[in-house]
Design an enzyme around this catalytic site. Structure first.
Site, mmCIF file in Angstrom:
data_model
loop_
_atom_site.group_PDB
_atom_site.id
_atom_site.type_symbol
_atom_site.label_atom_id
_atom_site.label_comp_id
_atom_site.label_asym_id
_atom_site.label_seq_id
_atom_site.Cartn_x
_atom_site.Cartn_y
_atom_site.Cartn_z
ATOM 1 N N GLY A 12 0.793 -1.259 -0.029
ATOM 2 C CA GLY A 12 -0.145 0.043 0.051
ATOM 3 C C GLY A 12 0.804 1.260 -0.062
ATOM 4 O O GLY A 12 1.858 1.157 -0.330
ATOM 5 N N CYS A 13 0.168 2.365 0.347
ATOM 6 C CA CYS A 13 0.876 3.708 0.280
ATOM 7 C C CYS A 13 2.536 3.615 1.131
ATOM 8 O O CYS A 13 2.363 3.051 2.139
ATOM 9 C CB CYS A 13 0.011 4.543 0.945
ATOM 10 S SG CYS A 13 0.696 6.431 1.022
#
Length: 163
Positions: A12-13
């Site tokens: 993810g981020c």
């Protein structure tokens, strides 16, 4: 004496992943960047196929690759394909970038442990991809949540250890 090694993961981020890993015991440095994609010199605006990943430099006398992966599976949802929180797309995929056979064996073992635990509501979709090249992200993305303590993250510790 330190025995420094590097691990490469994406979940993810990269802001939230880096923020959690940078303070783990044995971790000496973290850097966010792009990995596993199609172009050289990727940027935040142009990184086709690259995941938002982190490079973790760790002292293997204080923590192990297996312990890092255990934590990785506790701070993001490895059962969602190309998604973490509000972030969608292959940039946000769950991936372990494998550097050798030993790392592959450990990653497969940890994935089996996580699946067997049945703590997540589905099976792990984390991919194992060969490590190619890590491209550091722009300086504005490095230690982002240190610089912007109220910035966005969907990462947090969800469980105790799987090990």
């Amino acid at each position: 004496m330190e025995d420094l090694k590097k691990a490469y993961i994406a979940g993810g981020c990269f802001w939230g992943m880096e923020d959690l890993f940078r303070v783990r015991q044995g971790v000496r440095d973290t850097e966010v960047g792009y990995i596993g994609g199609q172009n050289d010199n990727p940027t935040y605006q142009n990184h086709p196929g690259h995941a938002e990943g982190i490079e973790i430099t760790y002292d293997s006398n204080e923590t192990s690759y297996k312990e890092l992966l255990d934590y990785f599976f506790r701070v993001h949802d490895p059962t969602t394909l190309d998604r973490q929180g509000n972030d969608l797309g292959s940039s946000y995929r769950s991936t372990i970038f494998i550097q050798d056979k030993k790392e592959q064996d450990i990653a497969e073992q940890v994935i089996n442990i996580v699946n067997d635990s049945e703590r997540w509501n589905g099976k792990v979709v984390t991919t194992l991809e060969p490590f190619t090249k890590f491209w550091p992200a722009e300086e504005s993305h490095q230690d982002y949540l240190v610089k912007n303590p109220n910035g966005y993250t969907c990462h947090f510790e969800r469980f105790g250890t799987f090990l």
